[in-house]
Design a protein around this motif. Structure first.
Motif, short mmCIF file in Angstrom:
data_model
loop_
_atom_site.label_atom_id
_atom_site.label_comp_id
_atom_site.label_asym_id
_atom_site.label_seq_id
_atom_site.Cartn_x
_atom_site.Cartn_y
_atom_site.Cartn_z
N ARG A 1 68.12 26.73 101.29
CA ARG A 1 66.96 25.92 101.48
C ARG A 1 67.52 25.51 102.54
N GLY A 2 67.81 26.42 104.00
CA GLY A 2 67.18 25.94 104.79
C GLY A 2 65.46 26.22 104.64
N TYR A 3 64.91 28.05 104.23
CA TYR A 3 63.67 28.64 104.15
C TYR A 3 62.56 27.78 103.66
N LEU A 4 63.76 27.13 102.02
CA LEU A 4 62.34 26.68 100.70
C LEU A 4 62.01 25.47 101.09
N GLN A 5 60.45 25.28 101.18
CA GLN A 5 59.86 23.50 100.80
C GLN A 5 60.31 22.67 100.32
N PRO A 6 60.10 21.31 100.58
CA PRO A 6 61.05 21.32 99.37
C PRO A 6 60.04 20.90 97.86
N ASN A 7 58.69 21.21 97.25
CA ASN A 7 58.52 21.61 96.16
C ASN A 7 58.78 23.11 95.51
N ASP A 8 59.66 24.27 96.63
CA ASP A 8 59.92 25.21 95.71
C ASP A 8 61.33 24.79 95.39
N THR A 9 62.31 24.14 96.08
CA THR A 9 63.32 23.75 95.86
C THR A 9 63.03 23.51 94.74
N LYS A 10 62.39 22.54 94.25
CA LYS A 10 62.39 21.54 92.89
C LYS A 10 62.07 22.50 91.66
N GLU A 11 61.18 23.53 92.42
CA GLU A 11 60.53 24.34 91.02
C GLU A 11 61.66 25.40 90.96
N ILE A 12 62.38 25.53 92.18
CA ILE A 12 63.74 26.55 91.56
C ILE A 12 64.59 25.76 90.12
N LEU A 13 64.62 24.11 90.75
CA LEU A 13 66.22 23.03 90.37
C LEU A 13 65.32 22.89 88.72
N THR A 14 64.08 23.20 88.87
CA THR A 14 63.17 22.98 87.48
C THR A 14 63.93 24.21 86.36
N ASP A 15 63.88 25.39 87.14
CA ASP A 15 63.74 26.23 86.03
C ASP A 15 64.88 26.31 85.91
N PHE A 16 66.47 26.36 86.61
CA PHE A 16 67.63 26.40 86.01
C PHE A 16 68.26 25.29 85.35
N VAL A 17 67.21 24.06 85.09
CA VAL A 17 67.71 22.94 84.04
C VAL A 17 66.89 23.52 83.57
N GLU A 18 65.71 23.99 82.81
CA GLU A 18 65.67 24.23 81.89
C GLU A 18 66.33 25.49 81.02
N GLU A 19 66.76 27.11 81.70
CA GLU A 19 67.48 27.90 81.54
C GLU A 19 68.76 27.52 81.02
N TYR A 20 69.27 26.71 82.29
CA TYR A 20 71.19 26.60 81.11
C TYR A 20 71.49 25.34 81.19
N LEU A 21 70.79 24.02 81.28
CA LEU A 21 71.54 22.57 81.49
C LEU A 21 70.50 22.25 79.84
N ILE A 22 69.31 22.02 79.74
CA ILE A 22 68.80 21.62 78.30
C ILE A 22 69.27 22.50 76.96
N ALA A 23 69.73 24.07 77.52
CA ALA A 23 70.27 24.88 76.25
C ALA A 23 71.66 24.24 75.73
N ALA A 24 72.33 23.53 77.41
CA ALA A 24 73.65 23.03 76.23
C ALA A 24 73.27 21.88 76.03
N GLY A 25 72.10 21.55 75.49
CA GLY A 25 72.05 19.84 74.37
C GLY A 25 73.33 19.06 75.22
N ALA A 26 73.75 18.90 74.28
CA ALA A 26 74.32 17.78 75.24
C ALA A 26 75.73 17.40 75.66
N ASN A 27 75.86 19.36 75.78
CA ASN A 27 77.03 19.28 76.74
C ASN A 27 76.44 20.05 78.08
N TYR A 28 75.56 19.19 77.97
CA TYR A 28 74.50 19.94 79.48
C TYR A 28 75.60 19.52 80.80
N VAL A 29 75.87 18.00 81.00
CA VAL A 29 76.75 17.68 81.45
C VAL A 29 78.03 18.61 82.53
N ASP A 30 78.95 18.56 81.19
CA ASP A 30 79.84 20.15 81.08
C ASP A 30 79.70 21.01 81.72
#
Length: 318
Positions: A77-106
């Motif tokens: 996080r110390g090396y990354l720019q805020p936009n790059d961090t958001k890009e990584i988080l977006t990929d994470f959410v799309e890859e793992y959380l959206i795929a979990a559907g209604a159980n995404y919080v779990d």
């Protein structure tokens, strides 16, 4: 030689002592885990307010927690720019959380706890090492108190010397040094000090006088650079796992040999000690033989109260 050690077997850590050691660490780990479980609960409370996991990325308050769930380290996080961090988080959410559907919080909280588990492991490694120092401090201060030696301890956070009568056991982890008087003799004991003569960090360092202002860096540097000020140096190994016992002793023995060699080259005689929690039969024999030959000045098993009390009393009288 420690008067409670008559043979090498007296040094060996028993099964019962090992079991008690493991239990103590397990209970402490469970206690420390509460902090991380509470963090996860607080994180979940916020996440439950969002139907769309992508919206979590726009909440700057939880960016750090989101990064931890995604496996983005503090260093990264110390090396990354805020936009790059958001890009990584977006990929994470799309890859793992959206795929979990209604159980995404779990899914989010499970991944967050995995990262916190690593943090807990690192914290416990520090705590296990610190517990040995706390136990040693308590026994040294007990020896000083019983003998009615006036003493002070140096507190890490305040960077102040505090009179011994103010000491409480729950402050043991804050003690960096102890100084006392024994008749006309004054002594100063330091933990985890880099000794210039040896060029290494030593667990226990006892000086033959306390006439130094340790808050004056120049004066203290000159003091510890003078080999004539040293009285005893030692290694403390608090790990209880028998599987690592031999390796701990090898490391400590190498350090103790280095100490004797460095001071010997300056024609200065110093005492060396070893205190360990996990001591197996083979290393017990080696430690005992070194004490009998006076290569090692004293030793004790950290899990055996009488041995520990004896070596601490020996130290304060030295």
């Amino acid at each position: 030689m420690n008067k409670y050690i008559k043979k090498s077997a007296d040094l060996e850590t028993t099964y019962q002592e090992t079991k008690i050691g493991f239990l103590s660490i397990a209970l402490r780990k469970s206690k420390e885990a509460n902090h991380y479980l509470n963090l996860a609960s607080a994180f979940r409370t916020i996440a439950d307010d969002y139907d769309n996991p992508l919206d979590l990325i726009n909440n700057d308050d939880i960016t750090v927690s989101m990064c931890e769930a995604a496996g983005v380290s503090t260093k990264a996080r110390g090396y990354l720019q805020p936009n790059d961090t958001k890009e990584i988080l977006t990929d994470f959410v799309e890859e793992y959380l959206i795929a979990a559907g209604a159980n995404y919080v779990d899914e989010l909280i499970s991944r967050y706890l995995l990262t916190q588990g690593d943090a807990l492991g690192g914290r416990m490694r520090n705590i296990v090492g610190g517990l040995a120092g706390e136990k040693l401090t308590q026994n040294i201060i007990s020896a000083l108190t019983v003998r009615n030696f006036e003493f002070q301890y140096f507190e890490k956070h305040s960077q102040k010397w505090i009179n011994g009568d103010k000491f409480q056991e729950d402050q043991s982890n804050l003690v960096k040094a102890i100084k006392w008087t024994n008749g006309e003799k004054s002594r100063l004991l330091y933990y985890d000090l880099t000794v210039p003569v040896v060029k290494k960090n030593i667990d226990i360092v006892l000086f033959n006088n306390s006439d130094v202002n340790n808050k004056n860096s120049k004066e203290f540097k000159e003091f510890i650079s003078n080999h004539d000020n040293y009285l005893a140096l030692g290694e403390l190994k608090g790990g209880i796992d028998p599987a690592g016992a031999d390796e701990h002793w090898k490391t400590a023995n190498t350090a103790l040999t280095r100490i004797r060699t460095a001071f010997g080259n300056l024609d200065k005689s110093v005492s060396t000690i070893f205190i360990g929690a996990a001591i197996e039969a083979a290393m017990a024999k080696e430690i005992y033989e070194q004490c009998q030959s006076e290569e090692l000045s004293n030793c004790a098993n950290l899990t055996k109260p009488r041995q520990l009390a004896e070596i601490c009393d020996w130290l304060v009288k030295l």
